[in-house]
Design an enzyme around this catalytic site. Structure first.
Site, short mmCIF file in Angstrom:
data_model
loop_
_atom_site.label_atom_id
_atom_site.label_comp_id
_atom_site.label_asym_id
_atom_site.label_seq_id
_atom_site.Cartn_x
_atom_site.Cartn_y
_atom_site.Cartn_z
N CYS A 2 0.84 -1.19 0.00
CA CYS A 2 0.00 0.00 0.00
C CYS A 2 0.88 1.24 0.00
O CYS A 2 1.96 1.26 0.58
CB CYS A 2 -0.95 0.10 1.19
SG CYS A 2 -2.05 -1.29 1.35
N ARG A 27 3.43 -0.18 -5.08
CA ARG A 27 3.24 -0.78 -3.76
C ARG A 27 1.90 -1.52 -3.66
O ARG A 27 1.61 -2.15 -2.64
CB ARG A 27 3.29 0.29 -2.68
CG ARG A 27 4.56 1.08 -2.67
CD ARG A 27 4.53 2.14 -1.62
NE ARG A 27 4.59 1.55 -0.30
CZ ARG A 27 5.71 1.26 0.34
NH1 ARG A 27 6.87 1.53 -0.22
NH2 ARG A 27 5.68 0.72 1.52
N GLY A 99 -0.57 -1.73 6.30
CA GLY A 99 -0.14 -2.72 7.28
C GLY A 99 -1.30 -3.56 7.76
O GLY A 99 -2.34 -3.64 7.11
N GLU A 485 16.38 -17.25 -11.15
CA GLU A 485 15.94 -15.86 -11.33
C GLU A 485 15.21 -15.71 -12.68
O GLU A 485 14.18 -15.04 -12.77
CB GLU A 485 17.15 -14.92 -11.23
CG GLU A 485 16.93 -13.48 -11.70
CD GLU A 485 15.86 -12.71 -10.93
OE1 GLU A 485 15.33 -13.22 -9.94
OE2 GLU A 485 15.54 -11.59 -11.37
N HIS A 508 16.95 -36.76 -11.75
CA HIS A 508 16.36 -37.19 -10.48
C HIS A 508 14.88 -36.84 -10.40
O HIS A 508 14.32 -36.75 -9.31
CB HIS A 508 17.13 -36.55 -9.32
CG HIS A 508 18.59 -36.91 -9.32
ND1 HIS A 508 19.03 -38.19 -9.03
CD2 HIS A 508 19.69 -36.20 -9.64
CE1 HIS A 508 20.34 -38.22 -9.14
NE2 HIS A 508 20.77 -37.02 -9.52
#
Ligand code: M6R
Length: 612
Positions: A2, A27, A99, A485, A508
């Site tokens: 936020c 954000r 938050g 990445e 594997h």
């Protein structure tokens, strides 16, 4: 997560706040909203979805005033719909919040018992109720906020306005970042300096449990128990070009192209171009860095996402050059597993934003365990930077794209330096080897330019990738984390399933996945493991695997088995990861762009993850 903007000044708050929110949209972009006091009334406009929806709504509004708050949301409590968008208005109060309020259920029960009418599914609205109750009693916004804080448990930053006081903002931080921008006859409360960069270069970073009270032009700071405190004003020398696209289609593309400059900016302060020696500057450990590096018996990297993959590269670099054991932990795992940190461990936290909640918590845990800490961050004065003992800066400039690019390669460059400096301090690096390593590093920016000049081939390769439904990214040694990445970039940008694997692990299990719709993207620059990688690819090829390979120069063996071959300039094993990253970034970028996806703001993500 936020983004928050609070504004008190002489400009139209709508304009300043929306501009600020644009810079903070990285954000979170689930919804956005704004509240402004106009003619002694709070006017609120909120919209579901990206900021554009809010802008469209605001286009028909005429209110202005000089005080307001705004918010761009990454949903935690409650779906991303308008009723849950901030600001939340209750009675005479309006708040924006970033938050989580952990005791929200207790507060909600209590409010319902008192007959409160709750309109949203958020924890944030409950805080507005509490403050409103207090302000009705005290008729004092500062006291109302300060009193309410004692009721809240969690990690949160809030900014509050009161309809009866059109020249007053109160904000509190306990967790997510909150910064005060000090302008000329105007002040800002923001989640990130980018939001006010066009208006001021002077900032005050709030620490946890600090309150800021802005009244007219006066800005005062207090502890949570209302004791006045002095704060340092930081001057930031960033230009606004950092937050513009500068002609590129996306911020991400601009940031990929900035890598030669970003890497140079990361390493230059620490290299002597004449003696070709490393002198890491301003690490700022309590004792000399030579002493710290000599004494350490173990290094522990802690990070998340792309920063975690950079840390994995660091493990290869440091163990091989300096023979210090290195472990790497995902921060969200580290913090809850009661980690064992022996004496003489150096804990290194890597974080572009410097605000990632899990990484910050891991750093605090390491500090509690009384060990040396070093942060590698891109944002000076971010929480992680402020709290660590030693510091290294990426110097990449603002990274806006949610997918991290230039911060990753800059970190790899710093990890090269760190590995060499530790090796030097412990007597594992001859002067000749140091000189050569410095030359190798100084060559990276122009090698990156060379790779970028091949962009049309990466774009063509991206077209090829469209044929496939799944992707295995392979590498060995230092190229293994680069493969991981690359897979992350494809996942987050193109929403395609991709996995990064150690090439030697194919037999594997993952070989069973191979069919005509599974692409194998291999990172295979020439190093001492190249022949082993080629053998692993033979095994995949023999089972019908389709290979897209990234190798050094004209590697005929690789070329002959690949559907598509991408060539890198010759580089050293330590610097190969930097240049091998670029094709992976650009392939993911072009693929996502050609699919019409939002490259800068991929769905469900946010750049700065300030909740755990
Ligand atoms: O700011 P940080 O480096 O601490 O962020 C860590 C991750 O959230 C971040 O790298 C994330 O994985 C990016 N979206 C990757 O591109």
């Amino acid at each position: 997560m936020c983004g928050i903007v609070g504004y008190l000044g002489f400009q139209d708050p709508k304009k300043v706040i929306v501009e600020g929110l644009k810079r903070l949209e990285y954000r979170g972009y689930d919804s956005a909203g704004i509240a402004v006091i106009h003619d002694n009334k709070i006017k609120t406009v909120r919209a579901e979805g990206k900021l554009k929806a809010l802008e469209d709504k605001l286009a028909t509004e005429n209110f202005n005033g000089h005080l307001g708050i705004g918010h761009t949301r990454w949903a935690t409590h409650g779906a991303p719909v308008e009723k849950n968008a901030h600001p939340h208005r209750v009675g005479e109060i309006s708040i924006v919040h970033n938050g989580i309020i952990e005791n929200y259920l207790d507060i909600k029960r209590e409010l319902l018992d008192r007959g409160a009418k709750i309109n949203s599914d958020t924890d944030s609205e409950l805080v507005a109720h509490l403050i409103n109750e207090e302000v009705l009693k005290t008729q004092n916004l500062f006291q109302a906020v300060q009193k309410t804080l004692g009721r809240l448990v969690g990690a949160f930053s809030i900014v509050v306005i009161w309809e009866k006081s059109p020249d007053e903002l109160v904000a509190f931080k306990d967790g997510p970042p909150l910064i005060v921008g000090l302008g000329d006859k105007e002040n800002f409360i923001i989640s990130d300096v980018q939001a006010a960069l066009q208006y001021t270069k002077n900032y005050v970073y709030l620490e946890d449990r600090e309150i800021v009270h802005i009244q007219n032009k006066e800005v005062r700071y207090f502890s949570a128990d209302a004791k006045p405190i002095e704060k340092k004003v930081n001057h930031l020398n960033w230009g606004t070009e950092q937050i513009e696209k500068m002609g590129f289609k996306h911020f991400m593309l601009k940031e990929i192209y900035e890598q030669p400059r970003a890497v140079a900016a990361a390493i230059q302060p620490h290299l002597n171009p004449e003696t070709h020696q490393i002198e890491i500057k301003n690490l700022n450990f309590k004792s000399s860095s030579k002493e710290v590096f000599n004494k350490i018996e173990r290094i522990l990297f802690v990070a998340c996402g792309t920063s975690y993959y950079a840390a994995l590269v660091g493990k290869y670099l440091i163990e091989k050059t300096s023979r210090v054991p290195v472990d790497v932990d995902v921060a969200s795992e580290f913090r809850y597993r009661q980690p064992i940190i022996q004496k003489n461990t150096l804990v290194v936290t890597i974080s572009q934003s410097g605000e990632t909640a899990d990484t910050l918590a891991a750093l605090r845990l390491a500090k509690d365990l009384n060990t040396h800490t070093l942060s590698i961050t891109n944002v000076p004065q971010s929480s992680i930077d402020r709290e660590a003992e030693g510091h290294l800066y990426m110097n990449s400039g603002v990274e806006v794209g949610v997918a991290s690019t230039k911060a990753f390669t800059s970190t790899l460059a710093l990890l090269n330096l760190l590995a060499l400096e530790i090796a030097k301090a412990r007597g594992h690096l001859t002067v000749a080897a140091e000189n050569q390593a410095v030359k190798n590093l100084l060559a990276v920016p122009s090698q990156l330019e060379t790779v970028l000049a091949f962009d049309k081939y990466f774009s063509e390769a991206a077209e090829k990738l469209k044929e496939f439904k799944g992707f295995l990214y392979l590498g060995r040694g230092v190229s293994y984390p680069i493969a991981m990445e690359g897979a992350l970039k494809l996942k987050e940008l193109a929403y395609l399933h991709a996995e990064g694997y150690a090439a030697g692990e194919m037999k594997h299990g993952p070989l069973a996945l191979i069919d005509s719709r599974m692409a194998i993207v291999v990172v295979a620059p020439t190093d001492d493991l190249i022949e082993k990688t080629v053998s692993n690819l033979q095994e995949a090829k023999a089972r019908g695997g389709k290979i897209i390979s990234i190798g050094t120069g004209e590697n005929e063996a690789l070329k002959s088995m690949s559907e598509y071959y991408l060539s890198l300039p010759v580089a050293d094993w330590m610097t190969n990861p930097l240049i091998a990253t670029v094709p992976l970034q650009l392939m993911a970028y072009h693929l996502a762009d050609s699919l019409g996806l939002d490259v800068d703001q991929p769905r469900n993500l946010a750049k700065s993850v300030t909740v755990e």
